[in-house]
Motif scaffolding. Sequence first.
Motif, PDB file in Angstrom:
ATOM      1  N   HIS A  47       0.565  38.339   9.265  1.00  0.00           N
ATOM      2  CA  HIS A  47      -0.592  37.783   9.961  1.00  0.00           C
ATOM      3  C   HIS A  47      -0.369  37.486  11.437  1.00  0.00           C
ATOM      4  CE1 HIS A  47      -2.545  37.460   6.113  1.00  0.00           C
ATOM      5  NE2 HIS A  47      -1.639  36.620   5.644  1.00  0.00           N
ATOM      6  N   GLY A  48       0.870  37.632  11.904  1.00  0.00           N
ATOM      7  CA  GLY A  48       1.180  37.251  13.276  1.00  0.00           C
ATOM      8  C   GLY A  48       0.367  38.002  14.322  1.00  0.00           C
ATOM      9  N   ALA A  49       0.107  39.269  14.088  1.00  0.00           N
ATOM     10  CA  ALA A  49      -0.652  40.046  15.070  1.00  0.00           C
ATOM     11  C   ALA A  49      -2.092  39.535  15.175  1.00  0.00           C
ATOM     12  CB  ALA A  49      -0.643  41.523  14.685  1.00  0.00           C
ATOM     13  N   PHE A  50      -2.675  39.136  14.058  1.00  0.00           N
ATOM     14  CA  PHE A  50      -4.037  38.595  14.059  1.00  0.00           C
ATOM     15  C   PHE A  50      -4.083  37.253  14.777  1.00  0.00           C
ATOM     16  CE2 PHE A  50      -7.518  36.102  12.338  1.00  0.00           C
ATOM     17  CZ  PHE A  50      -8.565  36.998  12.213  1.00  0.00           C
ATOM     18  N   LEU A  51      -3.075  36.420  14.517  1.00  0.00           N
ATOM     19  CA  LEU A  51      -3.052  35.073  15.080  1.00  0.00           C
ATOM     20  C   LEU A  51      -2.623  35.050  16.537  1.00  0.00           C
ATOM     21  CD1 LEU A  51      -1.406  33.212  12.071  1.00  0.00           C
ATOM     22  CD2 LEU A  51      -3.830  33.295  12.677  1.00  0.00           C
ATOM     23  N   GLY A  52      -1.733  35.975  16.929  1.00  0.00           N
ATOM     24  CA  GLY A  52      -1.205  35.989  18.289  1.00  0.00           C
ATOM     25  C   GLY A  52      -0.181  34.887  18.497  1.00  0.00           C
ATOM     26  N   ASP A  53       0.573  34.998  19.574  1.00  0.00           N
ATOM     27  CA  ASP A  53       1.532  33.952  19.932  1.00  0.00           C
ATOM     28  C   ASP A  53       0.888  32.871  20.789  1.00  0.00           C
ATOM     29  OD1 ASP A  53       3.673  35.065  18.577  1.00  0.00           O
ATOM     30  OD2 ASP A  53       4.392  36.199  20.319  1.00  0.00           O
ATOM     31  N   VAL A  54      -0.125  33.266  21.567  1.00  0.00           N
ATOM     32  CA  VAL A  54      -0.811  32.325  22.457  1.00  0.00           C
ATOM     33  C   VAL A  54      -2.309  32.518  22.251  1.00  0.00           C
ATOM     34  CG1 VAL A  54      -0.999  31.444  24.818  1.00  0.00           C
ATOM     35  CG2 VAL A  54       1.076  32.655  24.113  1.00  0.00           C
ATOM     36  N   ASP A  55      -2.816  31.975  21.162  1.00  0.00           N
ATOM     37  CA  ASP A  55      -4.227  32.130  20.834  1.00  0.00           C
ATOM     38  C   ASP A  55      -4.630  30.991  19.900  1.00  0.00           C
ATOM     39  OD1 ASP A  55      -6.758  33.195  20.824  1.00  0.00           O
ATOM     40  OD2 ASP A  55      -6.193  35.106  19.911  1.00  0.00           O
ATOM     41  N   PHE A  56      -5.896  30.691  19.860  1.00  0.00           N
ATOM     42  CA  PHE A  56      -6.393  29.630  18.990  1.00  0.00           C
ATOM     43  C   PHE A  56      -7.502  30.223  18.140  1.00  0.00           C
ATOM     44  CE2 PHE A  56      -6.785  24.764  18.943  1.00  0.00           C
ATOM     45  CZ  PHE A  56      -7.323  24.741  17.672  1.00  0.00           C
ATOM     46  N   VAL A  57      -7.116  30.724  16.960  1.00  0.00           N
ATOM     47  CA  VAL A  57      -8.048  31.313  16.007  1.00  0.00           C
ATOM     48  C   VAL A  57      -8.262  30.303  14.893  1.00  0.00           C
ATOM     49  CG1 VAL A  57      -8.538  33.304  14.546  1.00  0.00           C
ATOM     50  CG2 VAL A  57      -7.065  33.573  16.554  1.00  0.00           C
ATOM     51  N   ARG A  62     -12.453  34.910  12.450  1.00  0.00           N
ATOM     52  CA  ARG A  62     -12.098  35.245  13.834  1.00  0.00           C
ATOM     53  C   ARG A  62     -12.812  34.361  14.864  1.00  0.00           C
ATOM     54  NH1 ARG A  62     -12.967  41.419  15.162  1.00  0.00           N
ATOM     55  NH2 ARG A  62     -15.035  40.580  15.634  1.00  0.00           N
ATOM     56  N   LEU A  63     -13.193  33.167  14.470  1.00  0.00           N
ATOM     57  CA  LEU A  63     -13.775  32.232  15.423  1.00  0.00           C
ATOM     58  C   LEU A  63     -12.659  31.652  16.278  1.00  0.00           C
ATOM     59  CD1 LEU A  63     -16.378  30.687  16.320  1.00  0.00           C
ATOM     60  CD2 LEU A  63     -15.622  28.857  14.770  1.00  0.00           C
ATOM     61  N   ARG A  64     -12.786  31.812  17.598  1.00  0.00           N
ATOM     62  CA  ARG A  64     -11.753  31.339  18.527  1.00  0.00           C
ATOM     63  C   ARG A  64     -12.234  30.088  19.257  1.00  0.00           C
ATOM     64  NH1 ARG A  64     -10.236  36.757  18.218  1.00  0.00           N
ATOM     65  NH2 ARG A  64      -7.955  37.036  18.465  1.00  0.00           N
ATOM     66  N   GLU A  65     -11.269  29.218  19.557  1.00  0.00           N
ATOM     67  CA  GLU A  65     -11.596  28.019  20.325  1.00  0.00           C
ATOM     68  C   GLU A  65     -12.107  28.389  21.707  1.00  0.00           C
ATOM     69  OE1 GLU A  65     -12.046  24.054  21.555  1.00  0.00           O
ATOM     70  OE2 GLU A  65     -12.060  25.050  19.592  1.00  0.00           O
ATOM     71  N   ASP A  67     -14.161  30.524  22.457  1.00  0.00           N
ATOM     72  CA  ASP A  67     -15.600  30.764  22.360  1.00  0.00           C
ATOM     73  C   ASP A  67     -16.359  29.559  21.807  1.00  0.00           C
ATOM     74  OD1 ASP A  67     -15.285  33.488  23.196  1.00  0.00           O
ATOM     75  OD2 ASP A  67     -14.586  33.960  21.162  1.00  0.00           O
ATOM     76  N   ALA A  68     -15.767  28.867  20.846  1.00  0.00           N
ATOM     77  CA  ALA A  68     -16.483  27.797  20.152  1.00  0.00           C
ATOM     78  C   ALA A  68     -16.392  26.455  20.858  1.00  0.00           C
ATOM     79  CB  ALA A  68     -15.942  27.657  18.728  1.00  0.00           C
ATOM     80  N   ALA A  69     -15.292  26.194  21.585  1.00  0.00           N
ATOM     81  CA  ALA A  69     -15.088  24.922  22.301  1.00  0.00           C
ATOM     82  C   ALA A  69     -15.324  23.718  21.389  1.00  0.00           C
ATOM     83  CB  ALA A  69     -15.980  24.854  23.532  1.00  0.00           C
ATOM     84  N   LEU A  70     -14.770  23.756  20.191  1.00  0.00           N
ATOM     85  CA  LEU A  70     -14.951  22.651  19.255  1.00  0.00           C
ATOM     86  C   LEU A  70     -14.179  21.407  19.682  1.00  0.00           C
ATOM     87  CD1 LEU A  70     -14.779  24.559  15.842  1.00  0.00           C
ATOM     88  CD2 LEU A  70     -16.789  23.920  17.182  1.00  0.00           C
ATOM     89  N   LEU A  71     -13.137  21.586  20.475  1.00  0.00           N
ATOM     90  CA  LEU A  71     -12.360  20.452  20.977  1.00  0.00           C
ATOM     91  C   LEU A  71     -12.955  19.865  22.253  1.00  0.00           C
ATOM     92  CD1 LEU A  71      -8.708  21.753  20.422  1.00  0.00           C
ATOM     93  CD2 LEU A  71      -9.994  20.135  19.009  1.00  0.00           C
ATOM     94  N   GLY A  72     -13.960  20.537  22.786  1.00  0.00           N
ATOM     95  CA  GLY A  72     -14.581  20.083  24.025  1.00  0.00           C
ATOM     96  C   GLY A  72     -14.534  21.162  25.082  1.00  0.00           C
ATOM     97  N   PRO A  73     -15.163  20.934  26.221  1.00  0.00           N
ATOM     98  CA  PRO A  73     -15.165  21.924  27.302  1.00  0.00           C
ATOM     99  C   PRO A  73     -13.768  22.140  27.855  1.00  0.00           C
ATOM    100  CG  PRO A  73     -16.069  19.838  28.058  1.00  0.00           C
ATOM    101  CD  PRO A  73     -15.906  19.711  26.583  1.00  0.00           C
TER     102      PRO A  73
END
Length: 281
Positions: A47-57, A62-65, A67-73
Amino acid sequence: MSAGSATPPPGSDGRAGVVSRPVGPAESAVASRGWWDDEAGRYQAEHGAFLGDVDFVWCPERLREADAALLGPPAALVGARVLEVGCGAASCSRWLIDRGADAVGVDLSAGMLREARAADVRSGIAVPLVQADASHLPFPDATFDLACSAFGAVPFVADTAGLMAEVARVLRPGGRWVFAVNHPLRWIFPDDPGEDGLCVTQSYFDRTPYAEADDDGRVIYVEHHRTLGDRIADVVGAGLVLEGLVEPEWPPDLEEVWGQWSPLRGALFPGTAIFRCRRPR
């Protein structure tokens, strides 16, 4: 997204059989530590390729932070003290650090933390890491501005009410806690991405954990089911405010199967539930 984003099918590793009985906090922690120590390398290889080393999935949908900004702007992340609970290889923490946050990763598994260190080297971004049980966080009260978990820790902890109370304790007033888990609705279906995974096989209200045991009866893998009502009760009981519940839809262009997640099932019912909570000021 860290370890545990898909339940292995019964007996999937050839070492275990499914058992149907309660699994308490201590037994659950021992099982999770051992499982993820053993599986860390294989999990990252798959799963490492899907998750990436520097990414927030956040989830297999495939919802990414980003795009979603669930933690805030984005501006709110700069300088924020952030705790990633059940960080796995810490790709989310690394993404946060890359955007100016002061992030710390916590995970029960030494094996997953070794994978995190390897990703530090590959990416050139080092995450402060702590090995600890999420139910007993080794931080003072009101340490963090934000806390997050993308399938880390929460599904594997028997005392989820205690976990929520611990996160609330280490959050500063006004701090946000966002966590993603298997959608509780998925509990009624088999962990099968195909047609067999569309048939209801057990009660939504049966809270007996999914557990696998070795030939000696020792539990080696466990996930704990909670209904939506249970999750909300845990959040509210910890003194937190539930600000929103996100149920990501399956993207029409995503063909990848991840464990029980698939385009077939994703088109019909949710696979992930993301809870957005805040500690009152």
